[in-house]
Design a protein around this motif. Sequence first.
Motif, short mmCIF file in Angstrom:
data_model
loop_
_atom_site.label_atom_id
_atom_site.label_comp_id
_atom_site.label_asym_id
_atom_site.label_seq_id
_atom_site.Cartn_x
_atom_site.Cartn_y
_atom_site.Cartn_z
N GLN A 118 0.85 -1.18 0.00
CA GLN A 118 0.00 0.00 0.00
C GLN A 118 0.89 1.24 0.00
O GLN A 118 1.90 1.28 0.70
CB GLN A 118 -0.92 0.02 1.22
CG GLN A 118 -1.94 -1.12 1.26
CD GLN A 118 -2.68 -1.18 2.58
OE1 GLN A 118 -2.08 -1.21 3.64
NE2 GLN A 118 -4.00 -1.18 2.51
N VAL A 119 0.50 2.24 -0.78
CA VAL A 119 1.23 3.50 -0.85
C VAL A 119 0.24 4.65 -0.64
O VAL A 119 -0.85 4.65 -1.23
CB VAL A 119 1.96 3.67 -2.20
CG1 VAL A 119 2.69 4.99 -2.24
CG2 VAL A 119 2.93 2.52 -2.42
N GLU B 36 -4.71 6.88 0.33
CA GLU B 36 -4.17 5.73 -0.38
C GLU B 36 -4.24 5.92 -1.89
O GLU B 36 -5.25 6.41 -2.42
CB GLU B 36 -4.93 4.45 0.00
CG GLU B 36 -4.32 3.20 -0.61
CD GLU B 36 -4.96 1.92 -0.10
OE1 GLU B 36 -4.50 0.83 -0.50
OE2 GLU B 36 -5.92 2.01 0.70
N GLY B 37 -3.17 5.57 -2.57
CA GLY B 37 -3.10 5.68 -4.02
C GLY B 37 -2.86 4.33 -4.67
O GLY B 37 -2.76 3.29 -4.01
N LYS B 38 -2.75 4.37 -5.97
CA LYS B 38 -2.53 3.16 -6.77
C LYS B 38 -1.14 3.22 -7.39
O LYS B 38 -0.77 4.21 -8.02
CB LYS B 38 -3.58 3.07 -7.88
CG LYS B 38 -3.37 1.90 -8.84
CD LYS B 38 -4.40 1.93 -9.96
CE LYS B 38 -4.18 0.80 -10.94
NZ LYS B 38 -5.15 0.85 -12.07
N ILE B 39 -0.37 2.14 -7.21
CA ILE B 39 0.97 2.08 -7.80
C ILE B 39 0.84 1.87 -9.30
O ILE B 39 0.23 0.90 -9.76
CB ILE B 39 1.80 0.95 -7.18
CG1 ILE B 39 1.99 1.19 -5.68
CG2 ILE B 39 3.15 0.83 -7.86
CD1 ILE B 39 2.76 0.09 -4.98
N SER C 231 8.51 -2.82 -8.09
CA SER C 231 8.43 -1.90 -6.95
C SER C 231 9.20 -2.40 -5.73
O SER C 231 9.42 -1.64 -4.79
CB SER C 231 6.96 -1.67 -6.56
OG SER C 231 6.34 -2.90 -6.20
N VAL D 139 2.87 6.87 -7.98
CA VAL D 139 1.60 6.53 -7.36
C VAL D 139 0.53 7.53 -7.82
O VAL D 139 0.78 8.73 -7.92
CB VAL D 139 1.71 6.52 -5.82
CG1 VAL D 139 2.13 7.87 -5.28
CG2 VAL D 139 0.40 6.08 -5.19
N GLU E 233 -0.47 12.54 -9.90
CA GLU E 233 0.54 11.49 -9.82
C GLU E 233 1.77 12.02 -9.07
O GLU E 233 2.18 13.15 -9.27
CB GLU E 233 0.95 11.03 -11.22
CG GLU E 233 -0.19 10.42 -12.02
CD GLU E 233 0.24 10.01 -13.42
OE1 GLU E 233 1.45 10.12 -13.72
OE2 GLU E 233 -0.63 9.58 -14.20
N VAL F 204 4.81 4.25 2.63
CA VAL F 204 4.85 2.94 1.97
C VAL F 204 4.73 1.86 3.03
O VAL F 204 5.49 1.85 4.01
CB VAL F 204 6.15 2.75 1.17
CG1 VAL F 204 6.11 1.44 0.39
CG2 VAL F 204 6.39 3.93 0.23
#
Length: 275
Positions: free
Chosen positions: A79-80, A97-100, A106, A137, A144, A264
């Motif tokens: 999770q990032v 929370e974002g999306k990689i 990674s 992310v 971004e 992270v």
Amino acid sequence: MRIRSLLAVVLALCLTFFTTACSGGNDANRGESNVTYDDIRNTGKANDCPTIGDAARGSIPLTAGQKYELRGICMHPVQVYAKEEPKNIRQQAEFVEGKILTRYTSSLDEVYGDLTVTESGLQFQEKGGIDFQPITVLVPGGEEFPFSFSSKSLSATADGSAITTSTDFEGTYRTPSYRTSNFIDPKGRALTTGVQYAQGLIALGGDEKDLEKDNNKRYIDGVGTMSMSITKVDPETGEFAGVFTAIQPSDSDMGGREVVDIKVVGELYGRLEEA
């Protein structure tokens, strides 16, 4: 002759059945240890860290004065989060929370360093390995944030004189710039190559205050903090596993944009060896 032929066929069938049963049992015991390159290519499995059984709840005692190393350390981000500023003064900044977006590359892997037993506890000093990965992310809203996930020069301490399921390392590390000095931005500006300022904006002047950050590129390192919590220990193999949490700055685009805090969270694996 017919009896001999029949016996040969029966013996061959029995041998085939026995061999198949044995090989099936071995595959089950080995798990995925017999997979090939083609089995993991483009699947993302190479980005995963090794694991140990849930029953690994032992401890590894350490001796003062003996030299140890932590090797094969793997950190897999799961999770990032990016820290967003509040919309009004009554709110506090919080991690979202974002999306990689980075595909299958990674994880940090094969990180190693020295482990020292001191009077106050354990001291780990990272020395090398695949210890940084460029990641981007995407957070809700479409923005971004690129950053260099890293464990470079990690200096972390923990209490106690053994590696146990309650050992927690905490320390700081260096985050290298996401861009290198040779990177050229869309307007042709760079630190060691390209031009000093965008030629299309020459009417404003290269030293225009509003363009100073974008024109004057700088290589900027950052500092992050990391905690590694060990939850599984196998004394026989020296392996350990757990989770990690790291907070570090995002990329500044060579000084051209404001940085935000990136958190992270992920899985941890490593091995303890005598030096």
